[in-house]
Design a protein around this motif. Structure first.
Motif, PDB file in Angstrom:
ATOM      1  N   HIS A  31       0.831  -1.197   0.000  1.00 21.96           N
ATOM      2  CA  HIS A  31       0.000   0.000   0.000  1.00 21.96           C
ATOM      3  C   HIS A  31       0.868   1.252   0.000  1.00 21.96           C
ATOM      4  O   HIS A  31       0.601   2.203  -0.745  1.00 21.96           O
ATOM      5  CB  HIS A  31      -0.932  -0.003   1.225  1.00 21.96           C
ATOM      6  CG  HIS A  31      -1.840   1.168   1.255  1.00 21.96           C
ATOM      7  ND1 HIS A  31      -1.537   2.323   1.929  1.00 21.96           N
ATOM      8  CD2 HIS A  31      -3.040   1.376   0.665  1.00 21.96           C
ATOM      9  CE1 HIS A  31      -2.510   3.189   1.768  1.00 21.96           C
ATOM     10  NE2 HIS A  31      -3.432   2.638   1.002  1.00 21.96           N
ATOM     11  N   SER A  32       1.905   1.268   0.812  1.00 25.16           N
ATOM     12  CA  SER A  32       2.811   2.418   0.863  1.00 25.16           C
ATOM     13  C   SER A  32       3.501   2.636  -0.485  1.00 25.16           C
ATOM     14  O   SER A  32       3.614   3.766  -0.958  1.00 25.16           O
ATOM     15  CB  SER A  32       3.876   2.228   1.946  1.00 25.16           C
ATOM     16  OG  SER A  32       3.283   2.198   3.209  1.00 25.16           O
TER      17      SER A  32
ATOM     18  N   GLU B  59       0.912   3.845  -3.037  1.00 26.50           N
ATOM     19  CA  GLU B  59       0.519   5.215  -2.724  1.00 26.50           C
ATOM     20  C   GLU B  59       1.575   6.208  -3.218  1.00 26.50           C
ATOM     21  O   GLU B  59       1.243   7.219  -3.836  1.00 26.50           O
ATOM     22  CB  GLU B  59       0.310   5.358  -1.211  1.00 26.50           C
ATOM     23  CG  GLU B  59      -0.293   6.664  -0.782  1.00 26.50           C
ATOM     24  CD  GLU B  59      -0.599   6.665   0.700  1.00 26.50           C
ATOM     25  OE1 GLU B  59      -1.699   7.105   1.058  1.00 26.50           O
ATOM     26  OE2 GLU B  59       0.264   6.241   1.494  1.00 26.50           O
TER      27      GLU B  59
ATOM     28  N   LYS C  90       1.126   8.893  -6.348  1.00 31.13           N
ATOM     29  CA  LYS C  90       1.415  10.331  -6.205  1.00 31.13           C
ATOM     30  C   LYS C  90       2.339  10.794  -7.320  1.00 31.13           C
ATOM     31  O   LYS C  90       2.101  11.845  -7.936  1.00 31.13           O
ATOM     32  CB  LYS C  90       2.056  10.623  -4.849  1.00 31.13           C
ATOM     33  CG  LYS C  90       1.112  10.598  -3.701  1.00 31.13           C
ATOM     34  CD  LYS C  90       1.845  10.869  -2.394  1.00 31.13           C
ATOM     35  CE  LYS C  90       0.927  10.685  -1.214  1.00 31.13           C
ATOM     36  NZ  LYS C  90       1.624  10.855   0.075  1.00 31.13           N
TER      37      LYS C  90
ATOM     38  N   TYR D 248      -9.685   1.576   3.668  1.00 32.33           N
ATOM     39  CA  TYR D 248      -8.359   1.496   4.291  1.00 32.33           C
ATOM     40  C   TYR D 248      -8.464   1.670   5.809  1.00 32.33           C
ATOM     41  O   TYR D 248      -7.847   0.918   6.571  1.00 32.33           O
ATOM     42  CB  TYR D 248      -7.417   2.545   3.697  1.00 32.33           C
ATOM     43  CG  TYR D 248      -6.050   2.490   4.322  1.00 32.33           C
ATOM     44  CD1 TYR D 248      -5.145   1.507   3.940  1.00 32.33           C
ATOM     45  CD2 TYR D 248      -5.671   3.386   5.321  1.00 32.33           C
ATOM     46  CE1 TYR D 248      -3.895   1.420   4.529  1.00 32.33           C
ATOM     47  CE2 TYR D 248      -4.426   3.310   5.907  1.00 32.33           C
ATOM     48  CZ  TYR D 248      -3.539   2.327   5.500  1.00 32.33           C
ATOM     49  OH  TYR D 248      -2.311   2.243   6.099  1.00 32.33           O
TER      50      TYR D 248
END
Length: 163
Positions: free
Chosen positions: A36-37, A40, A44, A149
């Motif tokens: 997820h990190s 993400e 971006k 989430y």
């Protein structure tokens, strides 16, 4: 003494199973958070690239050739984890639903870029209604993704606090 030995064996087996279940859960959640990190951060960067580009084809290529396949890879990663506890399986299903929502949101953004850049608002009386409807759909999906989430994080915390 003979009665105590089977009882001790059962307790050790239960403790071992519980430890194994917790380890499975932790591995699943850590994989989810790690992926997820990463996704993400990549999202971006890609959305910055989309915002800075004036070329619609490049923007759509990023969405459909980079972002959507990333969500599919994320889903595959989570699917590959095995959990044996029903509560842990529920968390895994929620993770997969979250990833599906994230993919749907990305697809909605692609559809929005494709549809409204190629249409002529002067020839379409319903253009404002269409654009507002699509923007509302995107906003609703964004809220669904955020809530998904948050629910996963809360569910994991609840499962680990029970141990």
């Amino acid at each position: 003494m003979k009665k105590i030995i089977p009882f001790i064996i059962v307790l050790l087996l239960l403790a071992g199973c519980s430890y194994g279940n917790q380890e499975e859960l932790d591995e699943l959640y850590n994989a989810f958070e790690r992926n997820h990190s990463e996704i993400e951060e990549d999202f971006k960067n890609y959305y910055s690239e989309i915002d800075s580009s004036d070329d619609r084809e490049i923007q759509l290529k990023i969405i459909y050739d980079e972002l959507i396949p990333m969500t599919e890879d994320f889903r595959t990663t989570i699917e590959n984890y095995t959990v044996s506890n029903k509560e842990h399986e529920s968390l895994k299903e929620n993770m997969l639903s979250y990833i599906d929502s994230l993919k749907e949101l990305t697809e909605l953004n692609g559809e929005f870029n494709r549809k409204f850049v190629s249409s002529n608002p002067l020839s379409d009386e319903n253009f404002t209604d269409d654009i507002n409807s699509m923007l509302q759909e995107i906003e609703d999906k964004e809220n669904e993704v955020k809530n998904g989430y948050d629910n996963i994080t809360e569910e994991y915390e609840n499962l680990t606090s029970e141990q």
